[in-house]
Motif scaffolding. Structure first.
Motif, short mmCIF file in Angstrom:
data_model
loop_
_atom_site.label_atom_id
_atom_site.label_comp_id
_atom_site.label_asym_id
_atom_site.label_seq_id
_atom_site.Cartn_x
_atom_site.Cartn_y
_atom_site.Cartn_z
N GLY A 244 -11.32 0.17 3.44
CA GLY A 244 -10.19 1.35 3.08
C GLY A 244 -8.94 0.56 2.89
N ILE A 245 -8.76 -0.15 3.98
CA ILE A 245 -7.26 -1.21 4.38
C ILE A 245 -6.92 -1.58 3.02
CG2 ILE A 245 -5.91 -2.95 5.13
CD1 ILE A 245 -7.18 -1.93 7.64
N ASP A 246 -8.22 -2.54 2.19
CA ASP A 246 -7.53 -3.68 1.08
C ASP A 246 -7.27 -2.55 -1.02
OD1 ASP A 246 -8.02 -6.03 2.94
OD2 ASP A 246 -10.00 -5.94 2.79
N PHE A 247 -8.48 -1.77 -0.19
CA PHE A 247 -8.18 -0.66 -1.91
C PHE A 247 -6.92 -0.16 -2.19
CE2 PHE A 247 -12.69 -0.78 -2.51
CZ PHE A 247 -12.68 -1.04 -4.03
N TRP A 248 -5.95 0.49 0.11
CA TRP A 248 -4.96 0.90 -0.51
C TRP A 248 -3.87 -0.10 -0.55
CZ3 TRP A 248 -3.93 6.19 1.07
CH2 TRP A 248 -2.40 5.99 0.93
N LEU A 249 -4.42 -1.38 -0.15
CA LEU A 249 -3.01 -2.12 -0.53
C LEU A 249 -3.21 -3.00 -2.15
CD1 LEU A 249 -1.26 -4.98 0.23
CD2 LEU A 249 -3.50 -6.12 0.61
N SER A 250 -4.45 -2.56 -2.52
CA SER A 250 -4.37 -3.10 -4.27
C SER A 250 -3.53 -1.90 -4.84
CB SER A 250 -5.80 -2.96 -4.41
OG SER A 250 -5.90 -2.59 -5.50
N SER A 251 -3.73 -0.38 -4.17
CA SER A 251 -2.87 0.48 -4.69
C SER A 251 -2.15 0.12 -4.91
CB SER A 251 -3.31 1.96 -4.42
OG SER A 251 -3.27 2.60 -5.03
N TRP A 252 -1.31 0.16 -3.49
CA TRP A 252 0.24 -0.02 -3.14
C TRP A 252 1.00 -1.48 -4.05
CZ3 TRP A 252 1.97 -2.27 2.35
CH2 TRP A 252 3.22 -1.86 2.78
N ILE B 124 3.27 2.83 3.15
CA ILE B 124 3.18 1.73 5.08
C ILE B 124 2.73 2.86 5.49
CG2 ILE B 124 4.60 1.55 6.49
CD1 ILE B 124 7.01 -0.03 4.36
N LYS B 125 2.48 4.18 5.43
CA LYS B 125 2.08 4.68 6.98
C LYS B 125 0.77 4.75 6.69
CE LYS B 125 6.11 8.07 6.96
NZ LYS B 125 7.21 9.89 6.98
N GLY B 126 0.00 4.70 5.55
CA GLY B 126 -1.26 4.23 4.89
C GLY B 126 -1.86 4.02 5.43
N TYR B 127 -1.21 2.32 5.39
CA TYR B 127 -2.24 1.10 5.73
C TYR B 127 -1.80 0.80 7.39
CZ TYR B 127 -2.52 -3.86 5.37
OH TYR B 127 -2.66 -5.23 4.91
N THR B 128 -1.29 1.33 7.87
CA THR B 128 -0.31 1.06 9.06
C THR B 128 -1.83 2.10 9.60
OG1 THR B 128 1.98 0.89 9.28
CG2 THR B 128 0.92 1.53 11.22
N GLY B 129 -2.16 3.47 9.02
CA GLY B 129 -2.89 4.36 10.12
C GLY B 129 -3.83 3.92 9.96
N LEU B 130 -4.95 2.98 9.05
CA LEU B 130 -5.67 2.32 8.93
C LEU B 130 -6.29 1.76 9.42
CD1 LEU B 130 -5.94 2.42 4.67
CD2 LEU B 130 -8.00 4.23 6.37
N SER B 131 -5.06 0.11 9.45
CA SER B 131 -5.07 -0.98 10.64
C SER B 131 -5.09 -0.33 11.82
CB SER B 131 -3.41 -1.63 9.68
OG SER B 131 -3.90 -2.25 8.83
N VAL B 132 -4.61 0.29 12.73
CA VAL B 132 -4.68 0.73 13.81
C VAL B 132 -6.37 1.43 14.11
CG1 VAL B 132 -3.94 2.59 15.16
CG2 VAL B 132 -2.22 1.51 14.01
#
Length: 1609
Positions: free
Chosen positions: A1048-1056, A1093-1101
């Protein structure tokens, strides 16, 4: 037409507004056509030659092993591989350049395609020439390279004549490089011609290596070609064999000489000695780490260089990825609508060439394949280096053991458990350290390079993220230091556990007889619990390390990407995001292996610290004025009897040799001793003296000056019999040890004769090898039939051999487990007789022999064979004083001093009191000599039972008729074989076949069993159950959740990244080389950066949190599993029947307790967690690529299927090799254990060199599967690297094609290739991890096997629960009892019926093997009672709980067993008795004085096996132990065999008084011991032949008992 096809249309040119054509093809096309000539000409000729070659020669393979590597071999292959890459680039350069012009110009790439094919064919051609060893066939190859170099130079000249060629032109660079490479090829061909002179009339003939001439040599790695080495093609044969059938050791063959133990040890020992000498000269401490690296520096440097190249290629992949994503971004933005403007003949620049997406994806394929190829070649080199280091260390440890002093071993400074751990665990840890040693410098290099590259991608935001990774390194180091401290504690606990296990296994028979097995297993488990406690403590730090390792990359990417737009004031692009992500993944890998590396370094450091004091521990002294044999002497130096030093040397020479070979801790006494001895001359000794001790004071303790032997002055005369007598503990055995140099010399000296000084030694406790009876007698000497038969007859062994199933080729179990005490002593004596030694030292060899056999052995063996026939010098220690009259010299010992010495006449005059005390016994001896001839009424056949006073050879027992037939057949065949000796050679072959057949029949210890095929699911379930089913479920769920969040983190990064790229597409005018693209103007849409950033942070935490939970649950569950598996094995193994221990070598059991347990403790948990993680990573990677570009599956599915086939093909071989590896470790440990038990004997025979060679042979056999494990592991790694590179190529190709057509964004291209790169590594990890786990699960399988071996019926409680005071009377009844040692064997007692009244003293006698010990074992239900019943006080013992039964009986076995601990612990391990009761028992056992003189009295420490007490004293301690138990029934099985007659007589009187109301069953060879018994039971061939009072039996003149009594008169 052909010209237009080859040269193509004319090039257009743009001059202002007028379009003209400028034809520049003529010169260029001509030159390219000329370059086609040598390749096009060589191609068909070489192809034809190869076809004819195959037709004429047949298939040529490396297994014909007649090949040779020509001079310049490695340089030639290196240049050829570079040339192939350059030629491939020329093909690409031509194709790309042609793409910028209209039409097709074939001449730009066709010649290089043909050149590529010709170069490949040249490789095959050269390979075949080398395989056939025909150097003259190199001539066509030389002509080809000369022509190619010439025409290539012509092309280079043409390029310089063109006006449009600049230094940035790739074509110019490639042509220059090709010219250089072809020129080097020409030079190499000239060098080969110069060296081999193959065009001359007498060419140089190169011969294959000697190893290749061995038909059993299959491991040909050092001698194969470079491509075969690099690709491990040579190892393919073993995978083919392993896939077809289960592998055996015969399939593996031998390993090369330079990889064997001797070669490794020689290099290591030379380096160790050199560095030791340098360190001593500089007064510094020796660094073993320096020795490790210097000893194998060549392999270390090569593997280090390969690692550097691999790291360089690894960091090139993110740069290639950046180029691909950038190219995809441009194509996605332009939509493929812009057309370039052409300007004449196009010459692509290096930047333009490597900016092309298709070129980059091809380059990525090549880089990945090359990276994996080099990586696994380097991995193999480090593995080989590690194996050689381990082997060298194990050999050095063994050779050190051969030189360890007895007093060091008798103290607790060096124990058997420590030696086993040094040879097993410590050496293995250092091997694993060497396989990872380059990571120590590679990891920091990767982190630094990653930080620099990240800075150029993301700027200062990357520095912040990278800083987090760097900060975690010292944190991990601090954790590692803490873990190291706990590791030391854990290793100490492991040593203690192994010591207890070894002690338990060694004394298992006594433990079962006393019903102490559960108590001792609890002692082992207590030590294990302490070890597990330390493992849990260390687990806390390992959990923290695991969490940091997995959470740091996630946190680093969060920080870097989260701060990027704020610090750089520009949006995050797909190229920067996925290049950075790839770099973070690369940097995460060092963090992944960092805990493993730290753990390995810690274990290796601890191992090194533990081994260094061992290597420097005190060694045994020189053999008086002789130097001990040099283990490292050449084979030609070894003489008869394994002796390498038959001549005397001067003491100064000894001193020099001593100082150069060992590091003795010298004190003032030893220095003074050397100074005293240095001044002596050997001529001081009389010519008729073989050994002389002058003013000798000797000690068993290293740091004490208290002498065990004082004021010893003794001269042993040549060719005479010297008898040493004295009471228990008087110093008889110590005197023998002092003569043999086993004690520490406080003062005085031991001198040996100059020429005749070879020794044979028979220890008081017979030491036998786990080999055939014949091998035990010959002991490395050539087999001489007539001499051998003479010795067998002299030692009365023929009747015993006749009943053995394999005759003298019957295998003797470990420590003679299948022989009686008397048989063991006679074999030990036969060994001494068979040797050609000048001096024979026999320490109480007659103690376990009955009167007839003992008399015959003394008369025919000692007096007849040694003294009268061979005139050898004999030193005999004995308690049988009747032999004093036949001695030429007598030495009487008392309290460590010589009480009297001389001939019997001398002693009568000098010490008449002493002679008076001997007179009665001597008179008995004289009468025995006179009456032996007429009392020998029982035939030797009456001694036909082979089970003895101790234990029984299971395969040898036969029913009476079968035994008689077997014996007759054996005698007949043996007699025939002796006659055949003089016959023809074919008859000798028949004799050898007969020996082999007998050896097969006499096999006792079976080959270690192994499963075949894949590890069963049952064993995985067993492991899961041991770990806890609920914990395992939570483990799997946590790992699945963690990986889902990562995707999920990597897909989020791709979308970002895609959104950012779309929002910042500025108007651009991009000119690349000769291309001009149009303008693309579009208003950038705005995006909500905070949202991403918030989505990426939430998934990372969330991912970090789940990672923490997964780390905790994984490590804790698997420690629990290791604990439970070990506990189940220990609890079950001690309950196994004695039959299991008779047929299972101790080393095999210890191997599972040590090696397999260590694997389950340390390696399996982390490998299992790693496998689960990478399987989930592979699944997620395939899912991501399928989502991004579904067309990826078209090419990926066949490759995945191929993956499955290859891994299955590989695992079939890998697991069988691992099983062979596990099995072949046991003989190494067994040999260590066996040698530790017989060090004095080995040194006395001066057989150290032979035993050292033996351990090296066993190590070579043990290492052979491990070498194949390394080779096949790298074979699969290289193949999976090829397929993984193909997957990356397919994923990249499908993604960039989709990007060209605008169906996916550049961010998705980056995500697809990033995950494809991960697939390449993860699929490899899955296959290797699965294979590794399967190999390690073999340890679970082996441990589980010992957890489920059949046990004695402990848990089948009888339906009779006797009272607490049972037996209250002690009445024993046998009713038609028949027993056997196993259900598959014949009876050893048949229809025995007898009744022993309460309180009756019963003497049990009979010939050796008549069934005496079997009768007592039946009382304890140690053997199978299949007929009849035994009752005690009217209760059938078969209905009584086994533990209850054995705890209510007491036995004193023939072999005394003491445990490490205190005197109190040995007498009363349950601590139930008061001190008064213990002192009373010691007084009864005649030990009160001995113990009261000890510093700590009852709390005095007892060393391993009770080595700090004499054998006689140990037997008395066992007596005291039995007295403490206060049982109503006492069995004494030859309990006083090692005790002098005076002490024995005193004991019998005490026993009669102290046990007046108890039932005592006494087995004895000394008839006087049982003559005063109330009842005598006489056994013969497993049957009761006489049963009555002594008085009545003596009235039967022809009775067996009467004949035994007469023989003792």
């Amino acid at each position: 037409m052909a010209d237009s096809l080859f040269c193509g249309p004319a090039y257009p040119s743009v001059n202002g507004n007028d379009t003209t054509t400028v034809d520049t093809r003529a010169g260029e096309c001509l030159v390219d056509g000329l370059n086609l000539i040598p390749h096009a000409g060589y191609l068909p000729l070489a192809l034809l030659a190869l076809v004819l070659w195959r037709w004429k020669k047949g298939k040529v393979t490396e297994h014909q092993k007649g090949w040779i590597l020509f001079p310049g071999h490695y340089a030639r292959w290196t240049v050829t591989l570079i040339l192939l890459f350059i030629t491939l680039c020329e093909v690409g350069e031509g194709a790309v350049s042609d793409g910028y012009t209209p039409g097709h110009h074939v001449h730009l790439y066709l010649p290089w395609i043909v050149s590529l094919l010709a170069t490949l064919l040249a490789c095959v051609y050269y390979y075949q020439v080398e395989m056939s060893n025909k150097p003259r066939l190199l001539l066509p190859l030389a002509v080809y390279y000369v022509m190619s170099a010439g025409f290539k130079a012509a092309r280079l000249a043409h390029l310089y004549t063109r006006g449009d060629v600049s230094s940035t032109s790739l074509r110019l660079s490639l042509t220059w490089t090709s010219v250089v490479l072809y020129t080097i090829h020409v030079i190499i061909e000239g060098y080969t011609l110069y060296k081999l002179k193959y065009l001359s009339a007498s060419p140089v003939q190169l011969k294959p290596h000697s190893d290749l001439k061995d038909d059993n040599m299959y491991y040909v790695f050092p001698y194969v070609t470079l491509p075969s080495r690099a690709t491990f093609w040579w190892a393919s044969f073993i995978l083919r064999v392993g896939y077809k059938e289960p592998l055996e050791m015969s399939h593996l063959g031998k390993i090369p000489m330079l990889m064997r133990a001797k070669a490794s040890y020689d290099v290591f020992k030379a380096t160790y000695d050199h560095d030791k000498a340098k360190a001593d000269a500089k007064n510094k401490k020796l660094s073993l780490w320096g020795v490790y690296i210097k000893a194998f520096s060549d392999a270390f440097l090569i593997s280090g260089l390969l690692r550097l190249l691999v790291d360089t290629l690894t960091f090139s992949t993110p740069l290639i990825l950046n180029g691909i994503v950038t190219w995809a971004t441009l194509n996605f933005q332009q939509g493929g609508t812009e057309q370039p403007v052409y300007k004449g003949a196009f010459l692509v620049t290096t930047g333009e060439f490597f900016g092309n997406g298709f070129i980059l994806i091809t380059l990525l394929l090549i880089v990945n394949i090359l990276r994996f190829q080099l990586e696994y070649f380097g991995v193999y080199m480090t593995f080989q280096q590690g194996i050689q280091l381990k082997t060298a260390l194990q050999t050095m440890i063994y050779n050190k053991v051969l030189k360890l002093s007895s007093w060091v071993l008798s103290s607790d400074k060096v124990t058997a458990g420590q030696v086993m751990n040094h040879a097993g665990m410590d050496a293995t840890m250092l091997m694993y350290m060497m396989t990872m040693i380059h990571s120590l410098w590679s990891m920091p290099l990767q982190l630094i390079a990653g930080c620099i590259m990240l800075y150029f991608q993301l700027g200062w935001s990357a520095v912040i993220g990278a800083l987090l990774i760097i900060i975690m390194s010292p944190v991990n180091y601090k954790i590692a230091r803490k873990s190291e401290e706990l590791t030391k504690t854990k290793m100490a606990a492991s040593d203690t556990r192994m010591k207890h296990i070894n002690e338990t296994i060694q004394a298992i028979k006594l433990l079962k007889l006393y019903a102490w097995e559960k108590m001792f297993s609890e002692k082992v488990l207590d030590a294990r619990n302490k070890e597990v406690t330390e493992m849990y403590k260390r687990a806390g730090w390992e959990i923290l390390t695991s969490f940091i390792t997995q959470a740091t990359p996630v946190a680093a990417t969060l920080i870097s990407f989260g701060t990027y737009e704020f610090l750089n004031n520009q949006p995050l692009t797909a190229a920067s995001a996925f290049t950075s992500l790839s770099l973070f993944n690369i940097m995460a890998f060092p963090l992944t292996i960092f805990p493993i590396l730290i753990r390995t370094v810690i274990n290796a450091t601890v191992a090194t610290k533990r081994m260094k004091p061992f290597f420097e521990s005190t060694e045994v002294e020189e053999l008086g004025n002789l130097s001990r044999p040099d283990i490292h002497a050449g084979d030609g130096d070894e003489g008869q009897n394994g002796m390498t030093d038959r001549h005397i040397v001067s003491v100064p020479d000894v001193k020099v040799v001593t100082n150069s070979k060992k590091d003795l801790h010298e004190n003032e006494s030893s220095v003074e001793l050397k100074q005293l001895v240095r001044g002596l001359s050997h001529t001081d000794m009389a010519d008729d003296v073989a050994i002389q001790i002058r003013d000798g004071n000797f000690s068993w303790e290293l740091e004490s000056d208290s002498a065990a032997l004082s004021d010893i002055n003794l001269g042993v005369q040549k060719g005479k019999l010297t008898v040493i007598v004295g009471q228990v503990g008087s110093g008889k055995s110590s005197l023998c040890s002092a003569i043999l140099g086993e004690m520490r010399t406080l003062s005085g000296q031991v001198l040996w004769d100059k020429e005749h000084n070879s020794v044979a030694y028979g220890a008081q406790k017979p030491w036998l090898l786990n080999a055939t009876l014949r091998d035990n007698v010959t002991f490395g000497q050539p087999f001489d039939v007539s001499r051998y038969q003479k010795v067998i007859t002299a030692c009365c062994l023929q009747p015993d051999i006749d009943i053995l199933p394999g005759g003298d080729m019957t295998e003797i179990g470990e420590k003679g487990i299948n022989l009686s005490g008397g048989q063991k002593q006679r074999i030990s004596l036969a060994r001494a007789l068979y040797s050609n030694s000048d001096i024979v030292i026999l320490d109480d060899p007659l103690s376990a022999l009955d009167a007839h056999v003992g008399g015959d052995v003394f008369e025919h063996g000692i007096m007849g064979h040694l003294i009268n026939d061979e005139k050898r010098t004999v030193i005999l220690v004995t308690h049988k004083l009747q032999y004093l009259e036949e001695s030429q010299y007598v030495v009487a010992m008392e309290n460590g001093c010589i009480l009297a010495q001389g001939t019997m006449d001398d002693i009568r005059q000098s010490n008449p009191e002493l002679c008076d005390s001997w007179r009665e016994i001597v008179a008995k001896g004289i009468r025995e000599m006179q009456e032996r001839a007429r009392t020998r009424t029982v035939s030797s056949g009456s001694a036909s039972g082979e089970e003895g006073e101790d234990e029984m050879s299971a395969e040898a027992e036969r029913a009476a008729l079968v035994r008689q037939l077997s014996r007759q057949q054996s005698v007949r065949s043996r007699t025939t074989s002796f006659v055949k000796k003089e016959g023809k050679e074919d008859e000798e072959d028949e004799e050898e076949e007969l020996d082999e057949q007998k050896a097969a029949e006499g096999k006792l210890v079976e080959e270690e069993g192994r499963s075949v095929g894949s590890v069963k699911l049952q064993h995985y379930l067993t492991y899961a159950a041991a770990c806890g089913s609920i914990l395992v479920i939570f483990l799997l769920l946590s790992q699945l959740s963690k990986q889902g969040l990562q995707v999920g983190i990597d897909f989020w990064l791709s979308s970002w990244a895609s959104a950012s790229a779309g929002s910042t597409a500025q108007p651009m005018n991009n000119t690349a080389g000769n291309q001009t693209f149009g303008n693309a103007t579009q208003a950038p849409p705005t995006i909500d950066v905070d949202y991403y950033i918030k989505g990426y942070t939430g998934l990372s935490v969330a991912a970090i949190s789940v990672t923490a939970f997964a780390s905790v649950i994984t490590i804790l569950s698997m420690i629990k599993g290791a604990k439970n598996l070990h506990e189940a094995m220990v609890r079950n193994i001690v309950l196994s029947p004695m039959r299991f221990f008779d047929t299972t070598p101790t080393g095999r059991v210890l191997n599972r307790m040590a090696e397999d347990t260590a694997t389950i403790d340390l390696r399996l948990p982390f490998m299992m967690e790693h496998l689960i993680r990478v399987i989930l990573l592979v699944c997620s990677a395939l899912l991501v690529n399928a989502v991004v570009t579904p067309y990826f599956l078209i090419g990926a599915v066949p490759i995945i299927i191929l993956y499955y086939i290859v891994q299955k093909y590989y695992r079939a071989t890998a697991r069988e090799i691992q099983r062979l590896d596990n099995i072949n470790k046991s003989p190494v440990f067994a040999h260590f254990s066996e040698t530790l038990g017989g060090l004095t004997t080995v040194r006395a025979y001066r057989a150290e060199k032979r035993f050292s060679e033996s351990i090296m042979d066993k190590l070579d056999r043990s290492n052979t599967p491990f070498y194949y494990t390394a080779a096949t592991s790298c074979w699969i790694g290289a193949r999976l690297g090829y397929m993984g590179g193909s997957i990356v190529f397919l994923a990249g190709l499908s993604a960039i094609l989709a990007a060209m057509f605008g169906s996916v964004s550049a961010g998705m291209v980056g995500l697809s290739i990033t995950y494809a790169l991960n697939i390449q590594m993860y699929l490899l990890w899955v296959v290797r991890g699965y294979a590794e786990v399967e190999m390690m699960m073999n340890s679970v399988e082996r441990v589980d096997q010992y957890s489920s071996t059949p046990t004695e019926p402990y848990h089948k409680d009888g339906n009779v629960i006797p009272d607490d005071n049972w037996p209250s009377k002690g009445e024993v009844t046998f009713e038609g009892v028949s027993v056997r040692y196993d259900k598959t064997l014949d009876p050893v007692l048949t229809d025995v019926s007898a009744t022993f009244e309460a309180g009756e003293k019963v003497g049990i006698c009979g010939r050796t093997g008549s069934g005496k010990s079997s009768l007592t074992l039946a009382l304890f239900r140690m053997i199978d009672n299949f007929k009849g019943k035994i009752t005690i006080d009217g209760i059938d013992i078969s209905r009584v709980n086994l533990t209850t039964l054995r705890s209510r009986l007491s036995i004193i076995p023939q072999d005394p067993v003491l445990f490490s601990g205190s005197v109190r612990y040995n007498l009363d391990p349950f601590d139930k008795c008061s001190d008064e009761e213990l002192w009373e028992a010691l007084e009864i056992a005649q030990l009160k004085t001995v113990v009261s003189e000890l510093p700590n009295k009852l709390d005095e420490a007892v060393s391993d096996g009770g080595e700090n007490f004499s054998v006689g004293q140990r037997q008395l301690f066992c007596l005291a132990r039995a007295f403490v138990r206060k049982c109503r029934i006492l069995i004494m099985d030859e309990a006083t065999a090692s005790i002098d007659m005076e002490t024995d007589s005193t004991l019998q009187n005490v026993i009669k008084t102290a046990f007046q109301d108890r039932t005592v069953l006494t087995i004895a060879h000394r008839i006087a011991t049982i003559l005063n018994s109330d009842r005598i039971l006489v056994l013969d061939q497993g049957k009761v032949v006489e049963n009555d009072t002594p008085k009545k039996l003596l009235k039967q003149p022809n009775g067996l008992f009467a004949s035994l009594v007469k023989a003792n008169k």
